[in-house]
Scaffold this motif. Sequence first.
Motif, PDB file in Angstrom:
ATOM      1  N   LEU A  11      -7.461 -10.494   8.638  1.00  0.00           N
ATOM      2  CA  LEU A  11      -6.953  -9.467   7.713  1.00  0.00           C
ATOM      3  C   LEU A  11      -5.654  -8.858   8.235  1.00  0.00           C
ATOM      4  O   LEU A  11      -4.693  -8.657   7.480  1.00  0.00           O
TER       5      LEU A  11
ATOM      6  N   PHE B 186      -2.858  -6.699   6.055  1.00  0.00           N
ATOM      7  CA  PHE B 186      -3.658  -5.494   5.837  1.00  0.00           C
ATOM      8  C   PHE B 186      -3.571  -4.581   7.061  1.00  0.00           C
ATOM      9  O   PHE B 186      -3.281  -5.039   8.179  1.00  0.00           O
TER      10      PHE B 186
ATOM     11  N   ASP C  65      -7.684  -0.684   6.784  1.00  0.00           N
ATOM     12  CA  ASP C  65      -8.319  -1.585   5.816  1.00  0.00           C
ATOM     13  C   ASP C  65      -9.369  -2.452   6.510  1.00  0.00           C
ATOM     14  O   ASP C  65     -10.493  -2.618   6.015  1.00  0.00           O
TER      15      ASP C  65
ATOM     16  N   ARG D 219       3.261  -6.659  -0.384  1.00  0.00           N
ATOM     17  CA  ARG D 219       2.379  -5.496  -0.398  1.00  0.00           C
ATOM     18  C   ARG D 219       1.753  -5.296  -1.774  1.00  0.00           C
ATOM     19  O   ARG D 219       0.574  -4.956  -1.891  1.00  0.00           O
TER      20      ARG D 219
ATOM     21  N   LEU E 234      -1.085  -7.788  -2.026  1.00  0.00           N
ATOM     22  CA  LEU E 234      -2.258  -7.392  -1.244  1.00  0.00           C
ATOM     23  C   LEU E 234      -3.030  -6.262  -1.927  1.00  0.00           C
ATOM     24  O   LEU E 234      -4.255  -6.173  -1.803  1.00  0.00           O
TER      25      LEU E 234
ATOM     26  N   ARG F 136      -6.918  -6.219  -2.718  1.00  0.00           N
ATOM     27  CA  ARG F 136      -7.766  -5.084  -2.337  1.00  0.00           C
ATOM     28  C   ARG F 136      -8.579  -4.581  -3.538  1.00  0.00           C
ATOM     29  O   ARG F 136      -9.737  -4.188  -3.403  1.00  0.00           O
TER      30      ARG F 136
END
Length: 580
Positions: free
Chosen positions: A486, A491, A495, A558, A561, A565
């Motif tokens: 991760l 991350f 996270d 980002r 991601l 998430r």
Amino acid sequence: MNENASLALGGARAGLGGLPQRLVQDGVVDEAAMLEAMNAAKERHTNIVTQLVSSGAASARDIAVAASNEFGIPLFDLDAVNLDLETVRVASDKLIVKHRVLPVFRRGRRLFLAVSDPTNQHAIDEIKFQTSLSIEVVLVEDDKLQKALDKAIEQAEAQITPLAGDDDVDLESLEVTGGEDEVDDKISRDDVEDAPIVRFVNKVMLDAIRRGASDIHFEPYEKTYRVRLRMDGVLKEIAQPPVALAQKLSARLKVMSRLDIAERRVPQDGRIKMKLSKNRAIDFRLSTCPTLFGEKIVMRILDPAQAMMGIDSLGYEPFQKELYERYLAKPQGMILVTGPTGSGKTVSLYTGLNILNREDTNISTAEDPAEINLPGVNQVNVNPKVGLTFAAAMRAFLRQDPDVIMVGEIRDLETAEIAIKAAQTGHLVLSTLHTNDAPQTLTRLVDMGVKPYAIATSVSLIIAQRLARRLCAQCKQPMDVPEEALLKEGFTHEDARSGLRLFGPKGCSSCTDGYKGRTGIYQVLPVTDAISRIILAGGSAPEIGDQAAKEGVWDLRRAGLEKVRAGLTSLEEINSVTIE
């Protein structure tokens, strides 16, 4: 028997092969009767099995057993199955009667076809072409096959059902219109009258719309022909019509889009409008390209409903959506949308135009070509052959009291300079560029020859975007990813230690390989005073990116991601569309 007769019989015996030879060897029918039956079958345009049975030369059962042994095809008892009319009707009544074949049952994309003569490859190919299914042949007795055919036709006549498809769409009478150019009526009739070709092309187009495809590819090769759909950004093969039909398929598609069917040496572009109902029509943008073995044809599906979905459905994060709407509300400046081909730039621009499309706003667009028709917007197709370039169209717009100008793409310095002048003189300008991210867009304009001060004073917002496949909500499954992995993917430690739950694709009947639909991933970069100073100082794209990060702008990685998430897509998918 005289010498000539003996020679004739010997020559015929030598010509026996396949099923006739097996039947003679097994003693099912003697050689003389076989030769007589073969001649009679040729004269009556029927197959050898039907001729042998109807003439009484052999029993249907004995022929079926011998054929099963010869070709290794399983023997099937039609008396042991109840025919499903829906399965039978996947092929037209005319075709199954013509070839004496019968669809008996279906398993997914496989259609089990009952035949009494397994050597009739032409019949199998035609059924495969018409149904777009994989064919599995089973052997049946000819007399039972005839009874089953009679029963199926009787049931079909007693219960007439609509042709395959929703909205009661008739595949043969579907209303399809082409572009503006006229075409010779005789050519149109000759090509349209081939009903199986018409049905197949219309069915492919309808299937593509229903399955949410963005493009249809018709591809000829030396020994094969395939049709593929691009769904959620990935190409999937859906049909393999006989390669002998390549020219008929391309002629049909060119007639529909009103192109020159006699010209096969150069690429051509056209449009097709398919009217599905009184209130819904779909446009197709068609492009032909001559290849080694025929014309490859690609159709882009242009659904006006996509531009009307609204900004909330595009996948912007709340703060990104707020930025886009804020800059759309400004009376002047330039908004640039960037990304590779097929990344959704056009939909983003049209969504913005739809927000701006009011009675008190004059909007003009120059496109190559106009993909979606927007009532209330003055849309122009550029035509370099007659001098109507992006630059020429924009000059004309500036003399027509515009409020908003959209130019499909900034490709050269001349177009860029006119767009910048328009943005500096009280107009809102929207356009696209092909760059990898938002900071590179600013340096790309400098590379084209635009003065840094002109960029700093005109460009107000840049949106870089990608499209990622959305995980199917019905079958997505949780995945265990180690903390180290991760962190490596981008991350944070928070996270990784908070029990972040990621999901991956599984696959079910309602999706494609675990994905269904796509969502946008965006980098929304306002050109602030600090970024303007970097541009004026001749700064590089990394310097602009660093400043944007300090100001809270998310890069594409980002943003991707964040979608992972939220469980909207998979890490694997984000890795395929963004740079780590």
